[in-house]
Design a protein around this motif. Sequence first.
Motif, PDB file in Angstrom:
ATOM      1  N   LEU A  33       0.790  -1.230   0.000  1.00  0.00           N
ATOM      2  CA  LEU A  33       0.000   0.000   0.000  1.00  0.00           C
ATOM      3  C   LEU A  33       0.824   1.283   0.000  1.00  0.00           C
ATOM      4  O   LEU A  33       0.545   2.196  -0.794  1.00  0.00           O
ATOM      5  CB  LEU A  33      -0.961  -0.009   1.196  1.00  0.00           C
ATOM      6  CG  LEU A  33      -2.043   1.076   1.190  1.00  0.00           C
ATOM      7  CD1 LEU A  33      -2.906   0.947  -0.063  1.00  0.00           C
ATOM      8  CD2 LEU A  33      -2.902   0.963   2.447  1.00  0.00           C
ATOM      9  N   PRO A  34       1.852   1.434   0.851  1.00  0.00           N
ATOM     10  CA  PRO A  34       2.624   2.696   0.819  1.00  0.00           C
ATOM     11  C   PRO A  34       3.250   2.969  -0.546  1.00  0.00           C
ATOM     12  O   PRO A  34       3.339   4.130  -0.970  1.00  0.00           O
ATOM     13  CB  PRO A  34       3.706   2.466   1.889  1.00  0.00           C
ATOM     14  CG  PRO A  34       3.157   1.400   2.770  1.00  0.00           C
ATOM     15  CD  PRO A  34       2.355   0.512   1.874  1.00  0.00           C
ATOM     16  N   PHE A  35       3.670   1.912  -1.231  1.00  0.00           N
ATOM     17  CA  PHE A  35       4.311   2.070  -2.531  1.00  0.00           C
ATOM     18  C   PHE A  35       3.273   2.222  -3.648  1.00  0.00           C
ATOM     19  O   PHE A  35       3.503   2.943  -4.620  1.00  0.00           O
ATOM     20  CB  PHE A  35       5.218   0.869  -2.806  1.00  0.00           C
ATOM     21  CG  PHE A  35       6.155   0.559  -1.674  1.00  0.00           C
ATOM     22  CD1 PHE A  35       7.283   1.333  -1.457  1.00  0.00           C
ATOM     23  CD2 PHE A  35       5.901  -0.490  -0.800  1.00  0.00           C
ATOM     24  CE1 PHE A  35       8.148   1.063  -0.405  1.00  0.00           C
ATOM     25  CE2 PHE A  35       6.749  -0.773   0.257  1.00  0.00           C
ATOM     26  CZ  PHE A  35       7.872   0.011   0.458  1.00  0.00           C
ATOM     27  N   LEU A  36       2.121   1.574  -3.479  1.00  0.00           N
ATOM     28  CA  LEU A  36       1.048   1.722  -4.460  1.00  0.00           C
ATOM     29  C   LEU A  36       0.474   3.136  -4.444  1.00  0.00           C
ATOM     30  O   LEU A  36       0.090   3.676  -5.482  1.00  0.00           O
ATOM     31  CB  LEU A  36      -0.066   0.709  -4.166  1.00  0.00           C
ATOM     32  CG  LEU A  36       0.263  -0.759  -4.467  1.00  0.00           C
ATOM     33  CD1 LEU A  36      -0.797  -1.676  -3.871  1.00  0.00           C
ATOM     34  CD2 LEU A  36       0.380  -0.999  -5.967  1.00  0.00           C
ATOM     35  N   MET A  37       0.422   3.746  -3.270  1.00  0.00           N
ATOM     36  CA  MET A  37      -0.093   5.113  -3.162  1.00  0.00           C
ATOM     37  C   MET A  37       0.860   6.118  -3.797  1.00  0.00           C
ATOM     38  O   MET A  37       0.428   7.159  -4.305  1.00  0.00           O
ATOM     39  CB  MET A  37      -0.324   5.456  -1.689  1.00  0.00           C
ATOM     40  CG  MET A  37      -1.448   4.657  -1.043  1.00  0.00           C
ATOM     41  SD  MET A  37      -1.653   5.029   0.710  1.00  0.00           S
ATOM     42  CE  MET A  37      -2.177   6.735   0.623  1.00  0.00           C
ATOM     43  N   GLU A  38       2.159   5.809  -3.788  1.00  0.00           N
ATOM     44  CA  GLU A  38       3.152   6.729  -4.345  1.00  0.00           C
ATOM     45  C   GLU A  38       3.253   6.598  -5.859  1.00  0.00           C
ATOM     46  O   GLU A  38       3.226   7.586  -6.594  1.00  0.00           O
ATOM     47  CB  GLU A  38       4.511   6.453  -3.703  1.00  0.00           C
ATOM     48  CG  GLU A  38       5.630   7.372  -4.177  1.00  0.00           C
ATOM     49  CD  GLU A  38       5.456   8.781  -3.660  1.00  0.00           C
ATOM     50  OE1 GLU A  38       6.038   9.698  -4.281  1.00  0.00           O
ATOM     51  OE2 GLU A  38       4.761   8.983  -2.650  1.00  0.00           O
ATOM     52  N   ASN A  39       3.401   5.343  -6.341  1.00  0.00           N
ATOM     53  CA  ASN A  39       3.556   5.105  -7.785  1.00  0.00           C
ATOM     54  C   ASN A  39       3.097   3.672  -8.072  1.00  0.00           C
ATOM     55  O   ASN A  39       3.918   2.741  -8.109  1.00  0.00           O
ATOM     56  CB  ASN A  39       5.011   5.311  -8.211  1.00  0.00           C
ATOM     57  CG  ASN A  39       5.208   5.135  -9.714  1.00  0.00           C
ATOM     58  OD1 ASN A  39       4.286   4.790 -10.444  1.00  0.00           O
ATOM     59  ND2 ASN A  39       6.430   5.380 -10.176  1.00  0.00           N
ATOM     60  N   PRO A  40       1.802   3.456  -8.263  1.00  0.00           N
ATOM     61  CA  PRO A  40       1.278   2.093  -8.411  1.00  0.00           C
ATOM     62  C   PRO A  40       1.845   1.356  -9.614  1.00  0.00           C
ATOM     63  O   PRO A  40       2.187   0.167  -9.524  1.00  0.00           O
ATOM     64  CB  PRO A  40      -0.234   2.305  -8.542  1.00  0.00           C
ATOM     65  CG  PRO A  40      -0.399   3.734  -8.954  1.00  0.00           C
ATOM     66  CD  PRO A  40       0.737   4.464  -8.336  1.00  0.00           C
ATOM     67  N   ILE A  41       1.955   2.039 -10.734  1.00  0.00           N
ATOM     68  CA  ILE A  41       2.471   1.393 -11.941  1.00  0.00           C
ATOM     69  C   ILE A  41       3.936   1.025 -11.751  1.00  0.00           C
ATOM     70  O   ILE A  41       4.384  -0.070 -12.117  1.00  0.00           O
ATOM     71  CB  ILE A  41       2.290   2.307 -13.174  1.00  0.00           C
ATOM     72  CG1 ILE A  41       0.798   2.537 -13.436  1.00  0.00           C
ATOM     73  CG2 ILE A  41       2.963   1.693 -14.396  1.00  0.00           C
ATOM     74  CD1 ILE A  41       0.516   3.485 -14.576  1.00  0.00           C
ATOM     75  N   GLY A  42       4.715   1.927 -11.159  1.00  0.00           N
ATOM     76  CA  GLY A  42       6.129   1.663 -10.926  1.00  0.00           C
ATOM     77  C   GLY A  42       6.333   0.493  -9.977  1.00  0.00           C
ATOM     78  O   GLY A  42       7.222  -0.343 -10.187  1.00  0.00           O
ATOM     79  N   TYR A  43       5.480   0.417  -8.936  1.00  0.00           N
ATOM     80  CA  TYR A  43       5.612  -0.688  -7.979  1.00  0.00           C
ATOM     81  C   TYR A  43       5.313  -2.028  -8.632  1.00  0.00           C
ATOM     82  O   TYR A  43       6.099  -2.973  -8.503  1.00  0.00           O
ATOM     83  CB  TYR A  43       4.671  -0.466  -6.793  1.00  0.00           C
ATOM     84  CG  TYR A  43       4.631  -1.652  -5.852  1.00  0.00           C
ATOM     85  CD1 TYR A  43       5.721  -1.950  -5.032  1.00  0.00           C
ATOM     86  CD2 TYR A  43       3.515  -2.490  -5.797  1.00  0.00           C
ATOM     87  CE1 TYR A  43       5.695  -3.048  -4.178  1.00  0.00           C
ATOM     88  CE2 TYR A  43       3.475  -3.586  -4.942  1.00  0.00           C
ATOM     89  CZ  TYR A  43       4.572  -3.860  -4.139  1.00  0.00           C
ATOM     90  OH  TYR A  43       4.541  -4.960  -3.307  1.00  0.00           O
ATOM     91  N   VAL A  44       4.198  -2.130  -9.326  1.00  0.00           N
ATOM     92  CA  VAL A  44       3.811  -3.395  -9.957  1.00  0.00           C
ATOM     93  C   VAL A  44       4.822  -3.796 -11.028  1.00  0.00           C
ATOM     94  O   VAL A  44       5.208  -4.970 -11.121  1.00  0.00           O
ATOM     95  CB  VAL A  44       2.394  -3.283 -10.557  1.00  0.00           C
ATOM     96  CG1 VAL A  44       2.049  -4.548 -11.340  1.00  0.00           C
ATOM     97  CG2 VAL A  44       1.363  -3.049  -9.461  1.00  0.00           C
ATOM     98  N   ALA A  45       5.286  -2.828 -11.813  1.00  0.00           N
ATOM     99  CA  ALA A  45       6.234  -3.133 -12.887  1.00  0.00           C
ATOM    100  C   ALA A  45       7.567  -3.620 -12.351  1.00  0.00           C
ATOM    101  O   ALA A  45       8.189  -4.530 -12.926  1.00  0.00           O
ATOM    102  CB  ALA A  45       6.439  -1.893 -13.763  1.00  0.00           C
ATOM    103  N   ARG A  46       8.014  -3.066 -11.236  1.00  0.00           N
ATOM    104  CA  ARG A  46       9.319  -3.450 -10.667  1.00  0.00           C
ATOM    105  C   ARG A  46       9.207  -4.704  -9.793  1.00  0.00           C
ATOM    106  O   ARG A  46      10.024  -5.613  -9.899  1.00  0.00           O
ATOM    107  CB  ARG A  46       9.887  -2.297  -9.843  1.00  0.00           C
ATOM    108  CG  ARG A  46      10.545  -1.216 -10.680  1.00  0.00           C
ATOM    109  CD  ARG A  46      11.885  -1.687 -11.242  1.00  0.00           C
ATOM    110  NE  ARG A  46      12.481  -0.718 -12.129  1.00  0.00           N
ATOM    111  CZ  ARG A  46      13.228   0.318 -11.704  1.00  0.00           C
ATOM    112  NH1 ARG A  46      13.440   0.500 -10.417  1.00  0.00           N
ATOM    113  NH2 ARG A  46      13.743   1.149 -12.572  1.00  0.00           N
ATOM    114  N   ALA A  47       8.207  -4.737  -8.927  1.00  0.00           N
ATOM    115  CA  ALA A  47       8.110  -5.827  -7.956  1.00  0.00           C
ATOM    116  C   ALA A  47       7.624  -7.134  -8.562  1.00  0.00           C
ATOM    117  O   ALA A  47       7.941  -8.213  -8.065  1.00  0.00           O
ATOM    118  CB  ALA A  47       7.187  -5.415  -6.813  1.00  0.00           C
TER     119      ALA A  47
END
Length: 447
Positions: A251-265
């Motif tokens: 959640l903390p990372f999805l709130m900041e940059n959801p696309i970036g989090y999913v693409a990297r993680a």
Amino acid sequence: MKAASWKSRPQPAAVSVWGRGRLRLRQRLGGLWQDKRWILFQPRFTVPVAACLWVAEICVNLWVIHRVPYTEIDWRAYMDEVEGVINGTYDYTQLKGDTGPLVYPAGFVYVFMVLYYVTDHGVNIRLAQYMFAIFYLVTLLLAFRIYNHTKKVPPFVFFFMCCASYRIHSIFILRLFNDPIAMMILFLAVNLFLNNRWSLGCCFFSLAISIKMNILLFAPGLLFLLLSEFGLVRTIPKLGICAAMQVALGLPFLMENPIGYVARAFDLGRQFLFKWTVNWRFLPESIFLNRYFHLSLLVAHLTVLILFALCKWNKSEEGILSLLKAPEERKIQHQTLTANRIVFVLFTSNFIGICFSRSLHYQFYVWYFHTLPYLLWSTRVKKLAHLLKVLILGLIEMSWNTYPSTVYSSISLHVCHIIILLSLWYGHDDPEEDTPTEDKDLLKKKK
């Protein structure tokens, strides 16, 4: 004089009792010595043998920590990535370490953040090694408990599963990778499944995925088991638990940059370096990097998974589509999943993924190392006797210990994988049966 003469009198009853006790003790010890093969080969002695090996492993781990030099590979990078989050960076595209960008889900961040603080910002390597030694011992306990439930593997094999593996000790306590932590939590989830704690097991299964995505290789097997046990409608909430866990952790990372989090993680298309591959060294680098080669491996992976699901996992005479129905609505009365059915499906699901992996790096050995004894000893193939199965374990260990990998080491690894896969297909033991063929033979001889 009277007292002396009284003491000097023989005491027949006492001497007789003492003599009989010594005789019984001698006979018992002699019987144990004669039955040493019986103890080492019968799975009902899993607990005492495993306990002895576990205690021995405490000594082995301490010896390795103090005698074998630590090698820095990813630990410093892990600490840099975690430090970025501690400093307030929640954009996953901005988090990186010495070895590149952060490519693991959020659970990894939280686990290694704890290790960051415990080890004085990652500086106290010795303490980190002790922590990973604990992870190793907990993993062994969880694996031993699974084997005690299934009663398929003779106890002598456990020596090869723990004390004899240099590479596994290295991955845990000399390299400090995140893979062992993910597998430890995965084995906890499997134990919960064996205890019929499916919701809590799904929670820990998702937590393991959030540390390293290789746990997804178990997912097809878990989905099959959930459908088999609950049907489609009651499986959906279990899958919802897995999804909710991922959202809550990220959640903390999805709130900041959801696309970036999913693409990297959750980057399933990440390219691997040829110089680190253990399993495809015999191929030219151009083929190894070719996307069509990757696609062909994916197709083969899915094909074999479907075949196993249709022909080996599913034991219902109604067909696999009947699993979508609620258990009480099926024509054939539903039976609760046995320990062997659960373990067989999960371990084969993961092993099939290993066989068709785009690349295996040295730390990936822990992805399936503790499952290999079950995969080998759950088969009825007569030609795969104890000696040959141990030989296969030895060849796999040798392949993973060859650095850098060679054409011959990678080919031998594939040959061993193919033998195991074919034996699971053509000669797998019925997971519903709790007594291995070898034990039945021993029982006959014992009688």
